[in-house]
Every structure is written in C-alpha cells, then in structure tokens.
Write an enzyme that holds these catalytic residues in place. Structure first.
Site, PDB file in Angstrom:
ATOM      1  N   ARG A 265      85.599 -29.414  59.616  1.00 36.66           N
ATOM      2  CA  ARG A 265      86.108 -29.064  58.288  1.00 36.66           C
ATOM      3  C   ARG A 265      87.386 -28.225  58.313  1.00 36.66           C
ATOM      4  O   ARG A 265      88.344 -28.529  57.595  1.00 36.66           O
ATOM      5  CB  ARG A 265      85.019 -28.366  57.443  1.00 36.66           C
ATOM      6  CG  ARG A 265      83.828 -29.268  57.131  1.00 36.66           C
ATOM      7  CD  ARG A 265      84.265 -30.527  56.401  1.00 36.66           C
ATOM      8  NE  ARG A 265      83.152 -31.404  56.075  1.00 36.66           N
ATOM      9  CZ  ARG A 265      82.960 -32.601  56.609  1.00 36.66           C
ATOM     10  NH1 ARG A 265      83.797 -33.066  57.525  1.00 36.66           N
ATOM     11  NH2 ARG A 265      81.937 -33.358  56.253  1.00 36.66           N
TER      12      ARG A 265
ATOM     13  N   SER B 250      72.945 -38.992  53.569  1.00 37.28           N
ATOM     14  CA  SER B 250      74.303 -38.468  53.612  1.00 37.28           C
ATOM     15  C   SER B 250      74.661 -38.331  55.090  1.00 37.28           C
ATOM     16  O   SER B 250      74.049 -37.553  55.818  1.00 37.28           O
ATOM     17  CB  SER B 250      74.341 -37.113  52.909  1.00 37.28           C
ATOM     18  OG  SER B 250      75.575 -36.496  53.174  1.00 37.28           O
TER      19      SER B 250
ATOM     20  N   ASP C 210      82.191 -41.191  47.091  1.00 40.05           N
ATOM     21  CA  ASP C 210      82.496 -39.907  46.444  1.00 40.05           C
ATOM     22  C   ASP C 210      83.994 -39.693  46.269  1.00 40.05           C
ATOM     23  O   ASP C 210      84.478 -39.444  45.173  1.00 40.05           O
ATOM     24  CB  ASP C 210      81.962 -38.728  47.273  1.00 40.05           C
ATOM     25  CG  ASP C 210      80.441 -38.703  47.313  1.00 40.05           C
ATOM     26  OD1 ASP C 210      79.813 -39.465  46.566  1.00 40.05           O
ATOM     27  OD2 ASP C 210      79.901 -37.911  48.104  1.00 40.05           O
TER      28      ASP C 210
ATOM     29  N   ASP D 230      79.947 -27.398  53.243  1.00 45.40           N
ATOM     30  CA  ASP D 230      81.284 -27.948  53.453  1.00 45.40           C
ATOM     31  C   ASP D 230      82.310 -27.429  52.452  1.00 45.40           C
ATOM     32  O   ASP D 230      83.458 -27.174  52.808  1.00 45.40           O
ATOM     33  CB  ASP D 230      81.237 -29.480  53.435  1.00 45.40           C
ATOM     34  CG  ASP D 230      80.543 -30.036  54.675  1.00 45.40           C
ATOM     35  OD1 ASP D 230      80.633 -29.388  55.734  1.00 45.40           O
ATOM     36  OD2 ASP D 230      79.914 -31.103  54.577  1.00 45.40           O
TER      37      ASP D 230
END
Ligand code: ARG
Length: 405
Positions: free
Chosen positions: A96, A177, A16, A125
C-alpha cells in the site's frame, strides 16, 4: 471548497475501482487519472488499461513497481523479521505505501489536486493509503468514495455498473476479497467470515494443499548477503526472479499457507487466509542465518523490535521516523548476515537442515561434548556463584520467613 479539476486514482482494474472512475467523474466533475500498479500479480495489463479508458479515465498509467517493491519494501521487512501477530508476512500492508507513493508522484506530474483509492471504510488499507498521502503530499485532498457514496454492497455496485454501462467481468462475481502480488495472496470475506469454516481448496492460487504435494522432499539452498537473498541453489537471480522462483518451489510443496484471526487497526477482528510461499522460505532462512551470525545480545534485542516493526507496517506507518530509525538499527545488525541455509520442503513443512557462513559465531570447539582445550569447566562455578547471588540472597530470606511462621 475549491473545485477539484483532476483526481489521481489507485486503480486495480476490478469492479470497485471501475465504478469509482465513473462515480468520481459524475460527483466531482473531475478528470480521473488512473494508475495501475504491477506488483507481480497475474493480470492482463493492456486489458486493464483499456478498461480504465473505456470506463472514463482520461489518462492511464501502468506502473511496473515490482523491483522497487522487493528491494525497498519486502527486503527491509525481511531483514527485520517482520511478522504481524506471529503469523502474517504483511504482503498487502507492504504494498500500500508503495502504491500510494507512486500515485502521489503521478498526481504531481499531472497537476491533480486530489488522490483517490478504492479501499472501504472498514479496513486497514484506507489507513495505509491515506497516511502515506498525508505525509508525502499533505497539500492534496483525499477522496475515499467508499466512505462517501450510498453504495453499500457488491450488489449495489453491480447495479450501479449496469446502470452506467460499465462492463462486468465474470471474475467480478468472485466469492472472496482477494489481494495478490509477488509476495502473497490474501483472501477475506465470503465463507471465510465464519471463523469456524475451513477454506475451500479451490480458493488457493499460489500453493497446493500438503496432501497434493509430492511424496519426495525437495531440497533448496538460499544464499544471503547482508540479510538480502541473492541466490537459490547457487544460481544468482534478480530480486523479482528470486521470489517468483521460490514461490514455485514452495507452492508446489504446499508451503506458506496461514489462516488467522487478526486484529485490524480499525478495531474489529477479521479472519484472513494468506499464501506466502516463497516469503515463508525467506523468512525462515533469514532467521536461521541470524542465529548463526548475530551475537546473543543483538539477536535478543532484535527479537524485541520485530513485532513492533510489523505492527508499524500493518498500521500504515511505513513513511514514519520510527521505521527509518528501526531500519538504521537493523541495517547495522545485518552486516555479517551472509551465508547460506539449506531447507528441506516436504508436504507443507519447511525444515532447516543446515546453515553456513563465513561469519559464523558458532564454534564447535566450544560447544562440543567431547574433550576440549578452550573452555575450562571450573570457570563455570564462579560464574554460577555470582550470577546466582541475588537468588541465594532471596532464598535465604524466604527460608527465614518460613521459619518465623
Ligand atoms: N487483512 C490484511 C491486511 O490488512 C489483508 C487485506 C487485504 N486487502 C484487500 N483489499 N483485500 O493487510
């Protein structure tokens, strides 16, 4: 709109964010500064670094954030007993804001005018990254390629990568994922999207299944000071080492797996599977020590804020006044949460077998069923009379009404 010259990107090294480097350069004609955060996941850092350069980044930072992650993010959450929806120890949600904070600093250092991340438009996220960006650097623009580009699936991304000569690693075909750090590994997507399907045993990276765990239990003693873990079996360990060590012991005993359907902030329910082996031991040990050392009122009140604290982390509000206010409260409660807890680990179970503290509020002479000199049982009668007074009054009224009928 003024032109963006330079963009700081939170880069993971996966497909990604590799595609994103190229896409940002093409679409914004901007330089891309890539930051890779080492949060304790298993990676070949120099390989990731060179991959970022090869894909087009003009500068690459590999940041070791492990200790900060443990001390400033995991431990406050642990002290608060933060557990989302009674199951999730928040491994991704805690990481995060730290990644985002460091990215902001790097953007400032490099005079970048925008921040970018690789989170999709459907998950939590994106919210966590962007709320942190907004509060720490409201002047910077935010670029979320997943919400802008026309790539709709992994297949689209792979096609884009091939077209642009971005090399694709074998692991890129992975069926889930995955998000990994020192605290946990999370799995979503693929066959897990069907909540009736059980996860494939080969998926797990940090723990064995309970069936494969040893037939003999392992015992471990965890010592904490003011709510913070310091020692394992009397051995003092650095914050990072301590968690790594507990991950091994717990993982090999099949501890710390959870499978849940959770409520995402963006509305849908999603099925996730998590492994938090060492964290599970720490969560249980910390709570146990609080049972011994906190007075009843504080303990019960603290239990009310734990789910709220967890929700705040989950929803990306780490850098918020409420979290700071909760921390101030929690820190006061932790002053006497010092001592040790003994655990028995056996085939997926973590069983508390003993606890000890110099600040224990437990008094055997009060609790005993044997004869005692400190507690007068006659006092209980007056106590019950007064405590039960409202119920006696109510009971009388109900009896009278019943007779009227
Ligand atoms: N559902 C979890 C959370 O919201 C895990 C998210 C995992 N993220 C990922 N990019 N795979 O915290």
């Amino acid at each position: 709109m003024s032109k963006i010259e330079r963009i700081a990107l939170a880069y993971s090294g996966g497909l990604d964010t590799s595609v994103i480097i190229r896409w940002l350069k093409e679409n914004y004609q901007a330089e891309v500064i890539a930051m890779i955060a080492d949060l304790g996941q298993e990676e070949d850092w120099s390989q990731l670094e060179s991959r970022a350069y090869k894909t087009g980044a003009s500068k690459v930072y590999v940041e070791d954030l492990r200790e900060e992650f443990v001390c400033d993010f995991i431990y406050p959450a642990l002290k608060a007993n933060a557990l989302y929806e009674s199951k999730y120890l928040l491994g991704t949600a805690l990481a995060r804001p730290l990644i985002a904070k460091r990215l902001v600093e790097i953007a400032w250092e490099n005079d970048a005018s925008a921040l970018a991340h690789g989170a999709t438009g459907k998950g939590n996220d994106q919210v966590r990254f962007e709320l942190t960006f907004k509060v720490l650097a409201p002047e910077l623009k935010i670029v979320a390629p997943w919400r802008e580009w026309n790539l709709r699936s992994r297949q689209d991304e792979i096609a884009y990568a091939k077209e642009h000569g971005i090399e694709i690693g074998l692991s890129e075909e992975k069926p889930y994922s995955i998000d990994q750090n020192l605290w946990h590994t999370s799995y979503e997507g693929g066959i897990l999207e069907d909540p009736t399907a059980s996860p494939d045993e080969n998926m797990f990276l940090m723990s064995v299944s309970p069936e494969k765990a040893p037939d003999e239990p392992s015992c471990v003693e965890i010592s904490l000071e003011e709510g913070i873990p310091k020692k394992v079996n009397d051995e003092e360990l650095s914050p990072v080492e301590l968690i790594r060590h507990l991950n091994l012991i717990a993982g090999r005993n099949g501890i710390g797996r959870v499978d849940l359907v959770e409520n995402r902030l963006v509305g849908m329910k999603s099925r996730g599977v998590y492994e938090t082996p060492g964290g599970t031991l720490l969560y249980l040990a910390h709570k146990e020590l609080e049972s011994l050392t906190l007075d009843r009122e504080t303990l019960h009140y603290k239990e009310l804020i734990s789910p709220k604290y967890a929700e705040l982390i989950y929803n990306g509000l780490w850098y918020s006044p409420l979290r700071l206010a909760f921390d101030a409260f929690v820190d006061v409660t932790q002053k006497k949460v010092t001592g040790s807890v003994r655990l028995k680990l056996y085939k997926g179970n973590c069983i508390i077998v003993g606890r000890n503290s110099p600040y224990s509020l437990y008094r055997q002479d009060l609790a005993t069923f044997e004869e005692d000199r400190v507690y007068d049982q006659k006092d209980a009668q007056g106590f019950i009379n007064l405590f039960g007074l409202p119920l006696s009054v109510l009971g009388r009224r109900e009896r009278l009404e019943a007779k009227d009928l």
